[in-house]
Design a protein around this motif. Sequence first.
Motif, PDB file in Angstrom:
ATOM      1  N   MET A   1       0.839  -1.162   0.000  1.00 25.00           N
ATOM      2  CA  MET A   1       0.000   0.000   0.000  1.00 25.00           C
ATOM      3  C   MET A   1       0.891   1.234   0.000  1.00 25.00           C
ATOM      4  N   GLU A   2       0.488   2.213  -0.749  1.00 24.37           N
ATOM      5  CA  GLU A   2       1.266   3.446  -0.870  1.00 24.37           C
ATOM      6  C   GLU A   2       0.533   4.580  -0.169  1.00 24.37           C
ATOM      7  N   HIS A   3       1.284   5.331   0.645  1.00 23.34           N
ATOM      8  CA  HIS A   3       0.752   6.520   1.295  1.00 23.34           C
ATOM      9  C   HIS A   3       1.576   7.695   0.800  1.00 23.34           C
ATOM     10  N   GLY A   4       0.926   8.687   0.265  1.00 25.67           N
ATOM     11  CA  GLY A   4       1.676   9.835  -0.228  1.00 25.67           C
ATOM     12  C   GLY A   4       0.745  10.931  -0.671  1.00 25.67           C
ATOM     13  N   SER A   5       1.316  11.930  -1.269  1.00 26.93           N
ATOM     14  CA  SER A   5       0.569  13.080  -1.730  1.00 26.93           C
ATOM     15  C   SER A   5       0.137  12.869  -3.181  1.00 26.93           C
ATOM     16  N   PHE A   6      -1.031  13.372  -3.516  1.00 26.32           N
ATOM     17  CA  PHE A   6      -1.478  13.294  -4.906  1.00 26.32           C
ATOM     18  C   PHE A   6      -0.768  14.338  -5.771  1.00 26.32           C
ATOM     19  N   THR A   7      -0.250  15.397  -5.142  1.00 24.40           N
ATOM     20  CA  THR A   7       0.390  16.466  -5.911  1.00 24.40           C
ATOM     21  C   THR A   7       1.896  16.283  -6.022  1.00 24.40           C
ATOM     22  N   ASP A   8       2.520  15.601  -5.059  1.00 25.34           N
ATOM     23  CA  ASP A   8       3.973  15.413  -5.067  1.00 25.34           C
ATOM     24  C   ASP A   8       4.296  13.925  -5.113  1.00 25.34           C
ATOM     25  N   ASN A   9       4.614  13.423  -6.301  1.00 28.57           N
ATOM     26  CA  ASN A   9       4.926  12.002  -6.467  1.00 28.57           C
ATOM     27  C   ASN A   9       6.343  11.644  -6.044  1.00 28.57           C
ATOM     28  N   SER A  10       7.141  12.646  -5.681  1.00 28.16           N
ATOM     29  CA  SER A  10       8.541  12.377  -5.384  1.00 28.16           C
ATOM     30  C   SER A  10       8.759  11.889  -3.950  1.00 28.16           C
ATOM     31  N   SER A  15       3.793   0.602   2.563  1.00 24.13           N
ATOM     32  CA  SER A  15       3.605  -0.392   3.618  1.00 24.13           C
ATOM     33  C   SER A  15       3.647  -1.782   3.000  1.00 24.13           C
ATOM     34  N   LEU A  16       4.549  -2.600   3.497  1.00 22.96           N
ATOM     35  CA  LEU A  16       4.673  -3.984   3.030  1.00 22.96           C
ATOM     36  C   LEU A  16       4.193  -4.901   4.152  1.00 22.96           C
ATOM     37  N   THR A  17       3.182  -5.690   3.865  1.00 24.11           N
ATOM     38  CA  THR A  17       2.675  -6.611   4.876  1.00 24.11           C
ATOM     39  C   THR A  17       3.409  -7.936   4.805  1.00 24.11           C
ATOM     40  N   ASP A  18       3.411  -8.631   5.913  1.00 24.65           N
ATOM     41  CA  ASP A  18       4.079  -9.935   6.063  1.00 24.65           C
ATOM     42  C   ASP A  18       5.569  -9.856   5.746  1.00 24.65           C
ATOM     43  N   GLU A  19       6.199  -8.751   6.110  1.00 28.72           N
ATOM     44  CA  GLU A  19       7.646  -8.583   5.897  1.00 28.72           C
ATOM     45  C   GLU A  19       8.290  -8.081   7.184  1.00 28.72           C
ATOM     46  N   ASP A  20       9.625  -8.154   7.224  1.00 25.40           N
ATOM     47  CA  ASP A  20      10.343  -7.729   8.422  1.00 25.40           C
ATOM     48  C   ASP A  20      11.642  -7.028   8.037  1.00 25.40           C
ATOM     49  N   HIS A  21      12.585  -6.944   8.990  1.00 22.32           N
ATOM     50  CA  HIS A  21      13.837  -6.241   8.773  1.00 22.32           C
ATOM     51  C   HIS A  21      14.630  -6.786   7.588  1.00 22.32           C
ATOM     52  N   VAL A  52       6.054  -3.489   7.456  1.00 25.20           N
ATOM     53  CA  VAL A  52       7.191  -2.579   7.353  1.00 25.20           C
ATOM     54  C   VAL A  52       6.741  -1.361   6.561  1.00 25.20           C
ATOM     55  N   ASN A  53       7.111  -0.182   7.028  1.00 26.14           N
ATOM     56  CA  ASN A  53       6.873   1.051   6.284  1.00 26.14           C
ATOM     57  C   ASN A  53       8.198   1.524   5.707  1.00 26.14           C
ATOM     58  N   ILE A  54       8.249   1.730   4.402  1.00 28.46           N
ATOM     59  CA  ILE A  54       9.452   2.217   3.730  1.00 28.46           C
ATOM     60  C   ILE A  54       9.152   3.609   3.182  1.00 28.46           C
ATOM     61  N   ARG A  55       9.946   4.590   3.625  1.00 26.54           N
ATOM     62  CA  ARG A  55       9.783   5.979   3.184  1.00 26.54           C
ATOM     63  C   ARG A  55      10.812   6.268   2.100  1.00 26.54           C
ATOM     64  N   VAL A  56      10.358   6.840   0.985  1.00 30.50           N
ATOM     65  CA  VAL A  56      11.236   7.172  -0.134  1.00 30.50           C
ATOM     66  C   VAL A  56      10.990   8.618  -0.548  1.00 30.50           C
ATOM     67  N   GLN A  57      12.061   9.404  -0.626  1.00 28.97           N
ATOM     68  CA  GLN A  57      11.999  10.754  -1.169  1.00 28.97           C
ATOM     69  C   GLN A  57      13.055  10.853  -2.258  1.00 28.97           C
ATOM     70  N   THR A  58      12.657  11.445  -3.387  1.00 30.01           N
ATOM     71  CA  THR A  58      13.551  11.490  -4.543  1.00 30.01           C
ATOM     72  C   THR A  58      13.835  12.929  -4.960  1.00 30.01           C
ATOM     73  N   THR A  59      14.701  13.047  -5.941  1.00 29.67           N
ATOM     74  CA  THR A  59      15.055  14.370  -6.476  1.00 29.67           C
ATOM     75  C   THR A  59      13.979  14.914  -7.404  1.00 29.67           C
ATOM     76  N   GLY A  60      12.941  14.155  -7.660  1.00 31.33           N
ATOM     77  CA  GLY A  60      11.866  14.601  -8.536  1.00 31.33           C
ATOM     78  C   GLY A  60      11.181  13.469  -9.269  1.00 31.33           C
ATOM     79  N   ASP A  61      11.876  12.355  -9.425  1.00 33.84           N
ATOM     80  CA  ASP A  61      11.274  11.189 -10.075  1.00 33.84           C
ATOM     81  C   ASP A  61      10.187  10.612  -9.169  1.00 33.84           C
TER      82      ASP A  61
END
Length: 97
Positions: A1-10, A15-21, A52-61
């Motif tokens: 599942m993805e949580h983010g802004s509709f205006t800023d895709n970067s 959220s990954l279920t059934d996963e760990d470190h 697990v929640n993985i946060r990703v911020q990019t340069t614009g992509d």
Amino acid sequence: MEHGSFTDNSAATFSLTDEDHTIANAVRFTLNQDPRVTFCGYSIPHPSEARVNIRVQTTGDPAREVLKDACQNLMLMCRHVRCTFDKAVEDLKQAML
């Protein structure tokens, strides 16, 4: 599942279920190798949850595409390790004959 802004895709949190470190740290490592990534990290909301929640911020992509590329690179790395291991096992078997 993805949580983010509709205006800023970067920037987005995935959220990954059934996963760990194990997978989270491998994905984080792979993301950090990508020059398009300005920040990435992961958290486990609660020890009793297999999520697990993985946060990703990019340069614009788009963060989704960068995460997808990182997962594909991780699969290639795993394939290389597996092939190298299989070859080493085969070489050892041949040497023992």
